[in-house]
Scaffold this motif. Structure first.
Motif, PDB file in Angstrom:
ATOM      1  N   SER A 192       0.874  -1.173   0.000  1.00 12.52           N
ATOM      2  CA  SER A 192       0.000   0.000   0.000  1.00 12.52           C
ATOM      3  C   SER A 192       0.904   1.213   0.000  1.00 12.52           C
ATOM      4  CB  SER A 192      -0.859   0.052   1.260  1.00 12.52           C
ATOM      5  OG  SER A 192      -1.751  -1.001   1.290  1.00 12.52           O
ATOM      6  N   VAL A 193       0.860   1.966  -1.089  1.00 10.96           N
ATOM      7  CA  VAL A 193       1.655   3.195  -1.168  1.00 10.96           C
ATOM      8  C   VAL A 193       0.657   4.349  -1.176  1.00 10.96           C
ATOM      9  CG1 VAL A 193       3.356   4.504  -2.474  1.00 10.96           C
ATOM     10  CG2 VAL A 193       3.434   2.001  -2.476  1.00 10.96           C
ATOM     11  N   VAL A 194       0.613   5.075  -0.077  1.00 13.30           N
ATOM     12  CA  VAL A 194      -0.458   6.053   0.138  1.00 13.30           C
ATOM     13  C   VAL A 194       0.100   7.478   0.108  1.00 13.30           C
ATOM     14  CG1 VAL A 194      -2.300   6.774   1.698  1.00 13.30           C
ATOM     15  CG2 VAL A 194      -1.657   4.351   1.561  1.00 13.30           C
ATOM     16  N   TYR A 195      -0.504   8.296  -0.726  1.00 14.51           N
ATOM     17  CA  TYR A 195      -0.172   9.720  -0.801  1.00 14.51           C
ATOM     18  C   TYR A 195      -1.097  10.457   0.165  1.00 14.51           C
ATOM     19  CZ  TYR A 195      -0.134  14.396  -3.074  1.00 14.51           C
ATOM     20  OH  TYR A 195      -0.048  15.735  -3.357  1.00 14.51           O
ATOM     21  N   VAL A 196      -0.505  11.210   1.097  1.00 16.04           N
ATOM     22  CA  VAL A 196      -1.312  11.887   2.115  1.00 16.04           C
ATOM     23  C   VAL A 196      -1.255  13.395   1.878  1.00 16.04           C
ATOM     24  CG1 VAL A 196      -1.737  12.158   4.574  1.00 16.04           C
ATOM     25  CG2 VAL A 196      -0.707  10.043   3.733  1.00 16.04           C
ATOM     26  N   ASP A 197      -2.422  13.973   1.666  1.00 16.48           N
ATOM     27  CA  ASP A 197      -2.492  15.384   1.277  1.00 16.48           C
ATOM     28  C   ASP A 197      -2.531  16.306   2.499  1.00 16.48           C
ATOM     29  OD1 ASP A 197      -2.664  17.658  -0.187  1.00 16.48           O
ATOM     30  OD2 ASP A 197      -4.629  17.224  -1.090  1.00 16.48           O
ATOM     31  N   THR A 198      -1.446  16.315   3.263  1.00 16.33           N
ATOM     32  CA  THR A 198      -1.349  17.234   4.404  1.00 16.33           C
ATOM     33  C   THR A 198      -1.371  18.677   3.920  1.00 16.33           C
ATOM     34  OG1 THR A 198       0.956  16.571   4.331  1.00 16.33           O
ATOM     35  CG2 THR A 198      -0.276  15.918   6.238  1.00 16.33           C
ATOM     36  N   HIS A 199      -0.923  18.889   2.688  1.00 13.87           N
ATOM     37  CA  HIS A 199      -0.939  20.224   2.094  1.00 13.87           C
ATOM     38  C   HIS A 199      -2.342  20.837   2.148  1.00 13.87           C
ATOM     39  CE1 HIS A 199      -1.476  22.951  -1.378  1.00 13.87           C
ATOM     40  NE2 HIS A 199      -0.267  23.359  -1.076  1.00 13.87           N
ATOM     41  N   ALA A 200      -3.337  20.042   1.764  1.00 13.17           N
ATOM     42  CA  ALA A 200      -4.721  20.551   1.748  1.00 13.17           C
ATOM     43  C   ALA A 200      -5.158  20.959   3.148  1.00 13.17           C
ATOM     44  CB  ALA A 200      -5.664  19.483   1.188  1.00 13.17           C
ATOM     45  N   VAL A 201      -4.785  20.148   4.132  1.00 14.75           N
ATOM     46  CA  VAL A 201      -5.189  20.436   5.509  1.00 14.75           C
ATOM     47  C   VAL A 201      -4.535  21.727   5.989  1.00 14.75           C
ATOM     48  CG1 VAL A 201      -5.314  19.534   7.856  1.00 14.75           C
ATOM     49  CG2 VAL A 201      -5.295  17.943   5.919  1.00 14.75           C
ATOM     50  N   GLY A 238      -8.778   9.680   7.041  1.00 14.79           N
ATOM     51  CA  GLY A 238      -8.568   8.865   5.849  1.00 14.79           C
ATOM     52  C   GLY A 238      -8.992   9.533   4.559  1.00 14.79           C
ATOM     53  N   SER A 239      -9.774  10.595   4.660  1.00 12.78           N
ATOM     54  CA  SER A 239     -10.292  11.189   3.430  1.00 12.78           C
ATOM     55  C   SER A 239      -9.250  12.051   2.705  1.00 12.78           C
ATOM     56  CB  SER A 239     -11.553  12.003   3.737  1.00 12.78           C
ATOM     57  OG  SER A 239     -11.303  12.932   4.750  1.00 12.78           O
ATOM     58  N   TYR A 240      -8.104  12.293   3.318  1.00 11.64           N
ATOM     59  CA  TYR A 240      -7.047  13.051   2.642  1.00 11.64           C
ATOM     60  C   TYR A 240      -6.012  12.129   2.007  1.00 11.64           C
ATOM     61  CZ  TYR A 240      -8.961  17.284   4.615  1.00 11.64           C
ATOM     62  OH  TYR A 240      -9.802  18.321   4.915  1.00 11.64           O
ATOM     63  N   SER A 241      -6.301  10.840   1.977  1.00 12.56           N
ATOM     64  CA  SER A 241      -5.329   9.880   1.452  1.00 12.56           C
ATOM     65  C   SER A 241      -5.744   9.374   0.088  1.00 12.56           C
ATOM     66  CB  SER A 241      -5.212   8.692   2.411  1.00 12.56           C
ATOM     67  OG  SER A 241      -4.766   9.133   3.657  1.00 12.56           O
ATOM     68  N   ASP A 242      -4.747   9.117  -0.737  1.00 18.31           N
ATOM     69  CA  ASP A 242      -4.994   8.550  -2.064  1.00 18.31           C
ATOM     70  C   ASP A 242      -4.045   7.371  -2.282  1.00 18.31           C
ATOM     71  OD1 ASP A 242      -6.025   8.555  -4.832  1.00 18.31           O
ATOM     72  OD2 ASP A 242      -3.922   8.976  -5.271  1.00 18.31           O
ATOM     73  N   PRO A 243      -4.536   6.136  -2.434  1.00 26.85           N
ATOM     74  CA  PRO A 243      -5.945   5.756  -2.282  1.00 26.85           C
ATOM     75  C   PRO A 243      -6.393   5.917  -0.829  1.00 26.85           C
ATOM     76  CG  PRO A 243      -4.560   3.809  -2.462  1.00 26.85           C
ATOM     77  CD  PRO A 243      -3.667   4.981  -2.685  1.00 26.85           C
ATOM     78  N   PRO A 244      -7.739   5.933  -0.586  1.00 24.26           N
ATOM     79  CA  PRO A 244      -8.225   6.101   0.779  1.00 24.26           C
ATOM     80  C   PRO A 244      -7.567   5.096   1.727  1.00 24.26           C
ATOM     81  CG  PRO A 244     -10.047   6.128  -0.761  1.00 24.26           C
ATOM     82  CD  PRO A 244      -8.830   5.759  -1.561  1.00 24.26           C
ATOM     83  N   PHE A 245      -7.197   5.580   2.891  1.00 29.88           N
ATOM     84  CA  PHE A 245      -6.504   4.713   3.849  1.00 29.88           C
ATOM     85  C   PHE A 245      -7.209   4.811   5.194  1.00 29.88           C
ATOM     86  CE2 PHE A 245      -2.927   3.799   6.780  1.00 29.88           C
ATOM     87  CZ  PHE A 245      -2.649   2.522   6.343  1.00 29.88           C
ATOM     88  N   PRO A 246      -8.263   4.002   5.368  1.00 24.04           N
ATOM     89  CA  PRO A 246      -9.035   4.064   6.617  1.00 24.04           C
ATOM     90  C   PRO A 246      -8.314   3.302   7.729  1.00 24.04           C
ATOM     91  CG  PRO A 246     -10.045   2.528   5.068  1.00 24.04           C
ATOM     92  CD  PRO A 246      -8.767   2.959   4.452  1.00 24.04           C
ATOM     93  N   LEU A 247      -7.469   4.019   8.466  1.00 22.07           N
ATOM     94  CA  LEU A 247      -6.642   3.415   9.505  1.00 22.07           C
ATOM     95  C   LEU A 247      -7.485   2.685  10.555  1.00 22.07           C
ATOM     96  CD1 LEU A 247      -3.625   3.269   9.785  1.00 22.07           C
ATOM     97  CD2 LEU A 247      -3.664   5.350  11.135  1.00 22.07           C
TER      98      LEU A 247
END
Ligand SMILES: *[C@@H]1O[C@H](CO)[C@@H](O)[C@H](O)[C@H]1NC(C)=O
Ligand SMILES: *[C@@H]1O[C@H](CO)[C@@H](O)[C@H](O)[C@H]1NC(C)=O
Ligand SMILES: *[C@@H]1O[C@H](CO)[C@@H](O)[C@H](O)[C@H]1NC(C)=O
Ligand SMILES: *[C@@H]1O[C@H](CO)[C@@H](O)[C@H](O)[C@H]1NC(C)=O
Length: 389
Positions: free
Chosen positions: A280-289, A370-379
């Protein structure tokens, strides 16, 4: 009146039952169910839990004032995103790999150090303000860590606080690095100069993930680059004119360059997923937050966006590049100190560069969502998420 033996037995049984239930409940909260037994983090000051200051001891107050009540090697007033993540998984704060005293690596290790870059630093730390512990060094440290864990296991060694060798496939590998590659060359090279080597930054991150995959790593969270054009320090330090400042007080051209970099990073991660089928390689959009916090602090319980809590000079940014948070200096014959505000919980920016604990907590909540992750990553599907208070 005397109690009958059978009555005493029944009371004792009830007490025992209540006690057993309480024990079971406390054991449950201490050892939360989680598919991830450890976190291995690669990064810079945004996720350094004490590595840099373990190597170069010197940190002074007011760092750590909010949560730890003393400097603990973090470049903020309290906890970092990585701290909240560890807490949410029911794990202790990550020990820095470089910390030789009191470390506990049973739940992972933190290779991040303040001022680290993805690419090899051009010259020495004390000339450029760049850490020698670049991403390639951090990867080598991780490899050495694994060798030591396996040796420890083979020789049935006792004493060291190390995990079992099976941990590496059951860990989160987190990345929060790249900011210094981007910002440290902006003054000398300009945006167009920096853009020339950003593709190398992205491919080095991708290469590192592939290498960790070959070591057994399977779950990778890559936090993208923050909107540095909203950082009070950059607003003061970078050349710009008023047409380059948006309605939120952020630098348009620099923030656009960040977006370009993040798109490149996202694409690179999409590409490596094909090579790493079991990962699972997840891009996390902390930038948006963070952009949302800088733009609308008041919508999230904060007060100030592009103004630093700890700094000198007041004004819109409360930042003076001659005297950083916690330092003092003679300026125009006056001995001035960059001190902290009394209400860091109202700020996004702690010291002009790093986020406050308040902003980190909001960001951590968004990541856990999890909604800022691509693909979604519901921890929460993998772990019982603990409250991060
Ligand atoms: C690295 O240093 C060399 C030689 O000093 C210089 O030409 C080059 O522009 C520097 N690169 C960066 C990214 O600063
Ligand atoms: C201000 O900056 C913008 C964008 O960088 C540029 O197009 C414009 O010419 C600059 N204006 C002045 C007066 O320097
Ligand atoms: C400036 O003030 C600080 C404390 O506020 C003190 O430690 C330092 O010695 C002073 N420096 C000078 C040059 O007076
Ligand atoms: C995640 O955030 C969205 C939008 O703020 C919200 O609607 C949703 O309920 C959140 N989900 C969780 C699991 O917290």
């Amino acid at each position: 009146m005397s109690l009958q033996p059978s009555r005493v037995g029944s009371i004792l049984r009830q007490i025992l039952l209540v006690w057993l239930i309480l024990m079971a409940m406390s054991a449950r909260s201490a050892e939360a169910k989680c598919a991830f037994k450890a976190i291995f983090n690669f990064g810079d000051s945004n996720s350094d839990t004490g590595g840099f200051w373990a190597a170069f001891p010197a940190q002074s107050p007011p760092f750590g004032m909010t949560y730890f009540k003393r400097p603990v090697g973090r470049a903020t007033d309290g906890r970092l995103i990585i701290d909240f993540l560890a807490q949410a998984l029911g794990q202790p704060f990550l020990s820095p790999y470089l910390q030789s005293i009191g470390s506990d690596f049973r739940h992972g290790a933190n290779f991040a150090t303040l001022a680290s870059t993805v690419l090899l630093p051009n010259t020495s730390l004390f000339v450029t303000g760049i850490s020698p512990f670049s991403l390639a060094i951090q990867l080598n440290q991780m490899k050495q860590f694994k060798v030591e864990v396996e040796k420890h296991h083979r020789t049935h060694a006792k004493g060291a606080k190390l995990p079992a060798p099976s941990i590496f496939g059951k860990s989160l590998y987190t990345f929060y690095i790249g900011q210094n590659d981007f910002t440290s060359n902006l003054v000398s090279l300009g945006i167009s100069g920096v853009k020339q080597f950003l593709p190398q930054v992205v491919s080095q991150i991708a290469y590192t993930i592939k290498d960790l995959y070959s070591l057994g790593g399977r779950t990778f969270l890559v936090l993208n680059l923050a909107p540095v054009g909203c950082y009070p320090a950059l607003l003061v330090e970078l050349p710009h004119n008023s047409t380059d400042v948006d309605e939120f007080g952020c630098l348009i051209s620099y923030n656009n360059a960040v977006v370009d970099y993040n798109n490149m990073l996202k694409e690179a991660l999409t590409n490596i997923r094909k090579d790493l089928p079991k990962a699972s390689v997840v891009y996390v959009d902390t930038h948006a937050v963070l952009l949302e916090l800088f733009q609308h602090p008041k919508s999230h319980g904060l007060k100030y966006g592009t103004k630093a809590c700890c700094g000198y000079g007041g004004g819109a940014q409360n930042f003076n590049q001659q005297v950083y948070c916690g330092n003092n200096k003679l300026i125009n014959g006056h001995n001035v100190t960059a001190t902290a505000c009394s209400d860091p919980q109202n700020y996004v920016s702690w010291d002009g560069i790093h986020a406050t604990e308040a902003a980190n907590k909001l960001t951590a909540h968004a990541i856990l969502n999890g909604s800022y992750s691509d693909p979604p990553f519901p921890l929460h599907k993998f772990c019982d998420i603990q409250p991060i208070g």
